[in-house]
Design an enzyme around this catalytic site. Structure first.
Site, PDB file in Angstrom:
ATOM      1  N   HIS A 262       0.804  -1.221   0.000  1.00  0.00           N
ATOM      2  CA  HIS A 262       0.000   0.000   0.000  1.00  0.00           C
ATOM      3  C   HIS A 262       0.842   1.279   0.000  1.00  0.00           C
ATOM      4  CE1 HIS A 262      -3.713  -2.184   0.383  1.00  0.00           C
ATOM      5  NE2 HIS A 262      -3.282  -2.813   1.464  1.00  0.00           N
TER       6      HIS A 262
ATOM      7  N   ASP B 190      -8.678  -5.897   6.657  1.00  0.00           N
ATOM      8  CA  ASP B 190      -9.283  -6.599   5.526  1.00  0.00           C
ATOM      9  C   ASP B 190     -10.322  -7.605   6.000  1.00  0.00           C
ATOM     10  OD1 ASP B 190      -8.147  -5.712   2.919  1.00  0.00           O
ATOM     11  OD2 ASP B 190      -6.264  -6.165   3.908  1.00  0.00           O
TER      12      ASP B 190
END
Length: 254
Positions: free
Chosen positions: A47, A177
């Site tokens: 990320h 997540d």
């Protein structure tokens, strides 16, 4: 020359190790973090805007400090894994591992034939110290630590098999997540998510492997430490900077 030891792998059977996410993608920022007392830093290639050269710069910056680097890839690409290992990564984290079959393929990507299919870079690589490390290919796996991330319902369901995969050293739980997939967006403390985290931890330890997790909130980190997580990321450098800056500004501007 001897193969460098992997301090992160060596410490996994000791006390809980506390780390920080490194997202600035510069050796300068990583080196600053290395002076603060964290046991390990996650150089994030998933990320954060890291590529192989920026990862290399951070590995070089951290080499002089007792702060172990962990490198996270963006995906399961064997070619990228090869490059990251060749620049000297010894602890590798792979995101979104859902099955034991995926885990086994990732192990193979980190091993030389006949145990895998990692390509041979020889004297071109920092990992071999440009050919100075004796018998590198025969012993590289001894200091390699492979961490796979469980961050989906499928991964949790298969946690026992993933953890039991030979060559997998640790499982790292992705609570955000997990909370998103289960419909509890932004709430990793929801009971359903907590149960999935606990199940994964128990499955990992049952296989004799280490377990890690990201927990920027102090209450979460302390709870996970009590549960027995072996390594916990308790901060994110970008968030720490933003929070400190906001607090400073608020003292003057109200």
């Amino acid at each position: 020359m001897q193969l460098p030891r992997n301090p992160f792998k060596a410490a996994l059977d000791g006390d809980t190790r506390y780390g920080c996410w490194a997202g600035f993608a510069t050796g300068y920022a990583a080196e600053i973090l290395a002076t603060t007392g964290f046991d390990w830093l996650l150089i994030d290639g998933e990320h954060a805007p890291n590529i192989v050269p920026t990862t290399l710069a951070q590995l070089q910056a951290l080499a002089a400090y007792p702060c172990a680097p962990v490198v996270r890839t963006v995906n399961h690409d064997p070619a990228l894994i090869k490059q990251l290992l060749d620049i000297g990564t010894q602890t590798l984290m792979i995101p979104m591992v859902d099955t034991a079959e995926q885990a086994a393929q990732l192990v193979a990507a980190t091993r030389y034939p006949p145990h895998g299919f990692r390509g041979v870079g020889g004297g071109l690589t920092r990992a071999t110290r440009w050919g100075a490390v004796e018998d590198y290919m025969a012993q590289a796996h001894e200091e390699l630590c492979l961490i796979v991330q469980v961050e989906s319902r499928s991964g949790v369901d298969n946690a026992e098999a993933i953890a039991a995969t030979p060559g997998v050293d640790a499982i790292f739980v992705g609570p955000f997540d997990l909370s998103t997939e289960t419909g509890h967006i932004g709430d990793p403390t929801h009971p359903e998510v907590q149960a999935m985290i606990r199940h994964t931890l128990d499955a990992t330890h049952a296989a004799g492997k280490a377990a890690g997790i990201l927990a920027p909130a102090e209450a979460d980190a302390r709870r996970y430490a009590q549960w027995g997580f072996d390594f916990i990321a308790v901060g994110i450098d970008i968030s720490l900077l933003r929070q400190a800056a906001m607090e400073t500004v608020s003292r003057y501007k109200g």
